[in-house]
Design a protein around this motif. Structure first.
Motif, PDB file in Angstrom:
ATOM      1  N   PRO A   1       0.838  -1.205   0.000  1.00  0.00           N
ATOM      2  CA  PRO A   1       0.000   0.000   0.000  1.00  0.00           C
ATOM      3  C   PRO A   1       0.870   1.251   0.000  1.00  0.00           C
ATOM      4  O   PRO A   1       1.892   1.316   0.699  1.00  0.00           O
ATOM      5  CB  PRO A   1      -0.811  -0.125   1.295  1.00  0.00           C
ATOM      6  N   LYS A   2       0.457   2.237  -0.785  1.00  0.00           N
ATOM      7  CA  LYS A   2       1.267   3.440  -0.946  1.00  0.00           C
ATOM      8  C   LYS A   2       1.475   4.164   0.384  1.00  0.00           C
ATOM      9  O   LYS A   2       2.579   4.631   0.688  1.00  0.00           O
ATOM     10  CB  LYS A   2       0.611   4.367  -1.963  1.00  0.00           C
TER      11      LYS A   2
ATOM     12  N   ALA B   1      -3.347  -4.084   8.691  1.00  0.00           N
ATOM     13  CA  ALA B   1      -3.426  -4.527   7.303  1.00  0.00           C
ATOM     14  C   ALA B   1      -3.001  -5.985   7.127  1.00  0.00           C
ATOM     15  O   ALA B   1      -2.964  -6.489   5.995  1.00  0.00           O
ATOM     16  CB  ALA B   1      -2.562  -3.625   6.413  1.00  0.00           C
TER      17      ALA B   1
END
Length: 511
Positions: free
Chosen positions: A39-40, A96
């Motif tokens: 994820p960025k 996450a």
């Protein structure tokens, strides 16, 4: 210093572990930032942590001393900011599911404790104290590091613990898996120890409450005076910045005696002439001048010859009223050198006393114990006996990990030594508390004030104690000073300075 590190490698191990965690953080952050599938937001957060974790550690170490804090005290906020960012990175990885709970949770708990430490450090540096839970965490941190380095952990910025970045994604090699397991174990152990020591940290911080308003006993006859230490340990001429910065201390305390410590390089002719000029206004104001020559480690015979030659120059050029031929630091350094033996102390004090008698007979030869251990006990009883060449005896009084009880223990030791010597018709010399102070960073500004008050109050009640010298003047070499590294005067300057001036007024009115 290398010889000392090899003699006692534990402090070096602590530094090595911190360096290893730091290298882990930087390498891991770079690897995560390069993962395109991550994820960025997570990669940006990891990159931010990896970019600033080294600068934040540099700021943490440099801002602890006055020399380093001159240029970077304004950016010390980076330390708690990076600690919070690292904790958020680990939390993100857990939420996450980028990392196993078995790996991520211990690291997260460790990083959360470090967030509390970073915020506490920042609050103490800026305001002189933190709320009791945070101040107790700082005390617990110092105890944990002190297991390996001793009391140096109380004043050294090298106690800084490094936060850990979460190793997101499964390990690709057995070695990296083993490293992760080792880091998880280390994080778990440190967190557990910090939690265990936290109640003791609370007790240490609270221990000072009984001494915060303790009054001194008036001695109208003028046989108990208060002095201060000035300037850093000089390795040359007194720095103009230190002379200007320490001047308010003279105004606040109106001292009857000032103590200046010299390194070997500070005993050269030009440096001593500069020091004499700086001290002349104090001498003209009837302030007694005390000079001490710092001793570190176990000197060689060549060092002893140089010390005797230095004593002659000091006596000739500075003309002190009191000379301490050798005096140790009140608290040990990170890489502590082997202390001198009792035989060395007896030899150097005897030789120095002969030199004082030859060059400046009116000067008083003094000895002060800094460790108050078995060696200091042996030297004290030798120096206190009838016919000893030592004309003044003293001791450094500072707290330790337990807080104020350590001050009381050192005062009781000095009282016990004096009673034993008196029983043998000795200890007729004047006694001083040569270096009195506290631990403003480990336990807070209020604790420093309380520790100084306890020592001064005790000294004022003992008819055989003639003076107490308050030091250190500033955070020149660690968290000990009356002035913080960022230039902020600590509350002891106002509180104890007012009491010191009151004692002087009582003495003046009694004459």
């Amino acid at each position: 210093m290398l010889r000392d590190a090899l003699r006692d490698p534990l402090p070096l191990v602590v530094v090595g572990i911190a360096a290893a965690v730091l290298a882990w953080d930087v390498a891991l952050a770079g690897w995560i930032a390069a993962r395109r599938e991550a994820p960025k937001a997570f990669t940006q957060l990891a990159a931010f942590c990896g970019l600033l974790v080294v600068p934040s550690l540099v700021v943490s170490i440099a801002s602890a001393t006055e020399a380093g804090a001159r240029t970077i005290s304004g950016i010390t906020w980076i330390i708690p900011a990076v600690a919070i960012a690292v904790a958020l990175q680990v939390l993100y990885a857990l939420v996450a599911r980028l990392i196993s709970v078995l790996v991520g949770l211990p690291i997260l708990l460790y990083d959360l404790v470090l967030v509390a430490i970073a915020i506490g450090d920042y609050q103490v540096a800026q305001t002189g104290g933190a709320p009791l839970p945070l101040q107790a965490v700082l005390s617990a941190r110092d105890v944990i590091v002190g297991i390996t380095v001793g009391r140096a952990a109380l004043v050294s910025p090298l106690t800084a613990l490094v936060p850990m970045i979460a190793p997101a994604y499964p390990a690709r090699w057995r070695l990296s898996g083993a490293v992760r397991a080792l880091l998880v174990l280390a994080a778990t152990a440190l967190t557990t120890l910090l939690v265990i020591e936290w109640p003791r940290g609370v007790a240490a911080v609270r221990s000072y409450q009984t001494a915060r308003t303790e009054p001194m006993q008036a001695r109208p006859q003028g046989d108990f005076v208060i002095g201060i230490r000035l300037y850093p340990v000089l390795d040359g001429a007194p720095p103009a910045r230190a002379v200007r910065a320490d001047a308010p201390l003279v105004a606040a305390f109106s001292p009857d005696v000032v103590l200046v410590l010299l390194d070997a390089e500070g005993t050269r002719g030009g440096a001593l002439d500069s020091l004499a000029r700086v001290l002349e206004p104090l001498r003209a104001d009837s302030v007694r001048i005390a000079i001490g020559l710092r001793v570190e480690g176990r000197p060689t015979p060549v060092d002893d010859l140089d010390r005797i030659a230095s004593i002659e120059r000091v006596l000739t050029r500075v003309r002190p009223d009191v000379l301490f031929p050798a005096i140790g630091d009140p608290l040990p350094r990170w890489f502590a050198a082997t202390p001198p033996t009792a035989e060395w102390w007896r030899s150097i004090m005897t030789r120095a006393a002969r030199e004082v008698e030859r060059v400046r007979p009116r000067a008083i030869t003094g000895w002060s114990g800094s460790r108050l251990d078995a060696v200091d006990s042996a030297v004290y009883h030798w120096a206190a006996q009838s016919g000893s060449p030592v004309e003044l005896l003293g001791a450094a009084i500072y707290p330790s990990f337990t807080g104020l009880p350590a001050v009381d223990a050192r005062l009781r030791a000095l009282e016990r030594w004096h009673a034993q010597a008196r029983a043998r018709a000795g200890a007729t010399q004047p006694h001083w508390l040569v270096n009195v102070g506290g631990l403003p960073h480990a336990h807070g500004d209020a604790a420093q004030t309380a520790a100084i008050r306890r020592a001064l109050a005790w000294g004022s009640r003992q008819p055989w104690i003639g003076a107490a010298i308050i030091g250190e003047p500033a955070d020149y070499e660690g968290w000990l000073g009356l002035r913080a590294a960022n230039g902020r005067q600590r509350q002891a300057v106002t509180a104890v300075g007012l009491a010191a001036r009151g004692m002087r007024e009582v003495r003046a009115s009694g004459r």
